[in-house]
Design a protein around this motif. Structure first.
Motif, mmCIF file in Angstrom:
data_model
loop_
_atom_site.group_PDB
_atom_site.id
_atom_site.type_symbol
_atom_site.label_atom_id
_atom_site.label_comp_id
_atom_site.label_asym_id
_atom_site.label_seq_id
_atom_site.Cartn_x
_atom_site.Cartn_y
_atom_site.Cartn_z
ATOM 1 N N ASP A 155 0.831 -1.210 0.000
ATOM 2 C CA ASP A 155 0.000 0.000 0.000
ATOM 3 C C ASP A 155 0.864 1.258 0.000
ATOM 4 O O ASP A 155 0.532 2.246 -0.662
ATOM 5 C CB ASP A 155 -0.910 0.006 1.234
ATOM 6 N N GLU A 156 1.982 1.210 0.742
ATOM 7 C CA GLU A 156 2.887 2.358 0.780
ATOM 8 C C GLU A 156 3.504 2.600 -0.595
ATOM 9 O O GLU A 156 3.605 3.744 -1.059
ATOM 10 C CB GLU A 156 3.985 2.127 1.816
ATOM 11 N N PRO B 248 2.239 5.898 -7.494
ATOM 12 C CA PRO B 248 1.046 5.357 -8.165
ATOM 13 C C PRO B 248 1.279 4.943 -9.614
ATOM 14 O O PRO B 248 0.495 4.160 -10.163
ATOM 15 C CB PRO B 248 0.035 6.503 -8.062
ATOM 16 N N ASP B 249 2.327 5.447 -10.249
ATOM 17 C CA ASP B 249 2.602 5.102 -11.647
ATOM 18 C C ASP B 249 3.594 3.956 -11.784
ATOM 19 O O ASP B 249 4.097 3.698 -12.883
ATOM 20 C CB ASP B 249 3.143 6.330 -12.390
ATOM 21 N N VAL B 250 3.893 3.264 -10.688
ATOM 22 C CA VAL B 250 4.853 2.169 -10.745
ATOM 23 C C VAL B 250 4.389 1.089 -11.720
ATOM 24 O O VAL B 250 3.209 0.747 -11.782
ATOM 25 C CB VAL B 250 5.071 1.561 -9.335
ATOM 26 N N ASN B 251 5.337 0.572 -12.482
ATOM 27 C CA ASN B 251 5.034 -0.514 -13.422
ATOM 28 C C ASN B 251 5.897 -1.732 -13.150
ATOM 29 O O ASN B 251 5.421 -2.873 -13.211
ATOM 30 C CB ASN B 251 5.250 -0.034 -14.864
ATOM 31 N N HIS B 252 7.172 -1.505 -12.831
ATOM 32 C CA HIS B 252 8.115 -2.608 -12.611
ATOM 33 C C HIS B 252 8.698 -2.479 -11.206
ATOM 34 O O HIS B 252 9.291 -1.457 -10.859
ATOM 35 C CB HIS B 252 9.225 -2.543 -13.669
ATOM 36 N N THR C 182 10.580 3.823 4.844
ATOM 37 C CA THR C 182 10.649 2.612 5.654
ATOM 38 C C THR C 182 9.300 2.426 6.330
ATOM 39 O O THR C 182 8.780 3.357 6.951
ATOM 40 C CB THR C 182 11.755 2.706 6.719
ATOM 41 N N VAL C 183 8.729 1.242 6.191
ATOM 42 C CA VAL C 183 7.477 0.913 6.870
ATOM 43 C C VAL C 183 7.820 -0.040 8.005
ATOM 44 O O VAL C 183 8.257 -1.169 7.759
ATOM 45 C CB VAL C 183 6.466 0.246 5.921
ATOM 46 N N SER D 75 7.364 5.404 8.353
ATOM 47 C CA SER D 75 5.933 5.291 8.618
ATOM 48 C C SER D 75 5.671 4.046 9.443
ATOM 49 O O SER D 75 6.514 3.146 9.525
ATOM 50 C CB SER D 75 5.122 5.268 7.315
ATOM 51 N N PHE D 76 4.512 4.006 10.057
ATOM 52 C CA PHE D 76 4.202 2.967 11.031
ATOM 53 C C PHE D 76 2.914 2.244 10.663
ATOM 54 O O PHE D 76 1.925 2.860 10.282
ATOM 55 C CB PHE D 76 4.048 3.601 12.418
ATOM 56 N N ALA D 77 2.944 0.911 10.770
ATOM 57 C CA ALA D 77 1.759 0.085 10.554
ATOM 58 C C ALA D 77 1.593 -0.833 11.759
ATOM 59 O O ALA D 77 2.457 -1.672 12.031
ATOM 60 C CB ALA D 77 1.889 -0.727 9.269
#
Length: 275
Positions: free
Chosen positions: A49-50, A56-60, A188-189, A211-213
Motif C-alpha cells: 500500500d505504501e 502510483p505510476d509504478v510498473n516494474h 521505511t514501513v 511510517s508505522f503500521a
C-alpha cells in the motif's frame, strides 16, 4: 520517479528494542487471535500500500528477499504486485528452499500466483521503478556479510527509490548504528512497535521517511509491553509554563552558550542569533 505528496502521520511516541517487538508481537497476536502468517500478510499489504500510495505510476517493481521473515514479507508484496498486473522481479539471496515456516508459505503463494524467483544480479534493470528491501530484519548481529554488502551497495547506487520492510537492511534497530553498510531507503514501513534504533544514531540517513503500521495488534502490544519514551515535541512543550502577555526577555532567565575557538564557533553564533 517522483512520489506523490501527502500528509505524514506522526509516529507513536514510544520506542522499543527489537527483542521487545519480536517477542511481544507473538503474545499480542495470540491475544488478538491472529496467527503469525496472517500477520505476515498484513505486513506485506502495508508495504505494498505504501508503494502504491507513494508511487502510483509504478510498473516494474524489484523485490529483494533474504531467508528470514522480512523475505517472507517481500514475497507477499510480490504476490500483491502480480495481482495488480505489475512487472515483478524478485531476487532471492541464497536458496529459496532454505526458507522456513511462514516465509516458505509466502514463497509458495508467490510462485503459485505466477511469480518467478531469481538470484541476485550485479545490476538493477533500468526499467525498475521501485525497489523493495526485504533482505535483513531486526535481528542483525555483527557486520553485513561481504556478498550482501555488495548487493546493498548496488541497490543504493540504483536510480530507483527504495522502500524498506520494517528496517533498512544493515541498520541496527537497537542502536541506530550501521553494520558495515546499510540500505539507504526513501521510505521505511515499520511494524507493531517503533524500534529505538530507527530514530537515533545514523538512522536518519538510512530510513528516509519512516511510517508505522500497527497491523491491528499494536494497541494490545503496547498494553503488554514496557515502553521507552520518545522525546517528542508534544511531550516537552506542555511542560513549559505559558509566558505572561507583558513579559520581556530579562524576566525569562539566562542561557550560557559555550562555543568553539576562531573558525569553529558557527553553531554557537547561530544559536545566539535565535535567542
Amino acid at each position: 520517479m517522483i512520489p506523490t505528496s501527502s500528509s505524514h502521520l506522526s509516529l507513536p511516541e514510544t520506542l522499543y528494542t527489537s527483542v521487545q517487538v519480536r517477542e511481544g508481537e507473538v503474545l499480542a497476536a495470540r491475544a488478538c487471535h491472529v496467527d503469525m502468517y496472517s500477520l505476515m500478510l498484513r505486513a506485506g499489504q502495508a508495504v505494498f500500500d505504501e508503494v502504491i500510495h507513494r508511487y502510483p505510476d509504478v510498473n516494474h517493481i524489484l523485490i529483494c528477499c533474504g531467508k528470514g521473515n522480512n523475505g517472507g514479507d517481500g514475497y507477499v508484496v510480490g504476490k500483491l504486485a502480480l495481482e495488480r498486473d505489475l512487472v515483478v522481479t524478485l531476487w532471492q539471496v541464497g536458496s529459496s528452499q532454505e526458507l522456513k515456516g511462514d516465509a516458505a508459505t509466502a514463497r509458495d503463494a508467490f510462485v503459485k500466483a505466477g511469480g518467478v524467483i531469481s538470484p541476485e544480479q550485479n545490476t538493477v534493470p533500468s526499467s525498475v521503478d521501485v525497489i523493495v528491501d526485504g533482505l535483513l530484519g531486526t535481528g542483525i548481529k555483527g557486520e553485513v556479510r561481504p556478498y550482501l554488502a555488495h548487493l546493498i551497495e548496488r541497490l543504493n547506487q540504483a536510480k530507483a527509490p527504495i522502500v524498506a520492510i520494517d528496517t533498512p537492511s544493515g541498520l541496527n534497530t537497537d542502536t541506530g548504528s550501521v553494520a558495515g553498510t546499510a540500505i539507504v531507503a526513501d521510505y521505511t514501513v515499520t511494524f507493531i512497535g517503533v524500534k529505538q534504533g530507527l530514530v537515533t544514531g545514523r538512522a536518519r540517513a538510512h530510513t528516509g521517511i519512516l511510517s508505522f503500521a500497527g497491523l491491528g495488534i499494536d494497541e494490545v502490544f503496547t498494553k503488554q509491553s514496557t515502553e521507552n519514551a520518545l522525546l517528542a515535541q508534544s511531550s516537552w512543550l506542555e511542560l513549559l509554563k505559558a509566558r505572561s502577555r507583558d513579559t520581556h526577555k530579562g524576566r525569562q532567565g539566562s542561557v550560557l552558550v559555550v562555543g568553539g575557538n576562531d573558525g569553529m564557533s558557527g553553531a554557537a553564533i547561530s544559536l545566539l542569533a535565535r535567542l
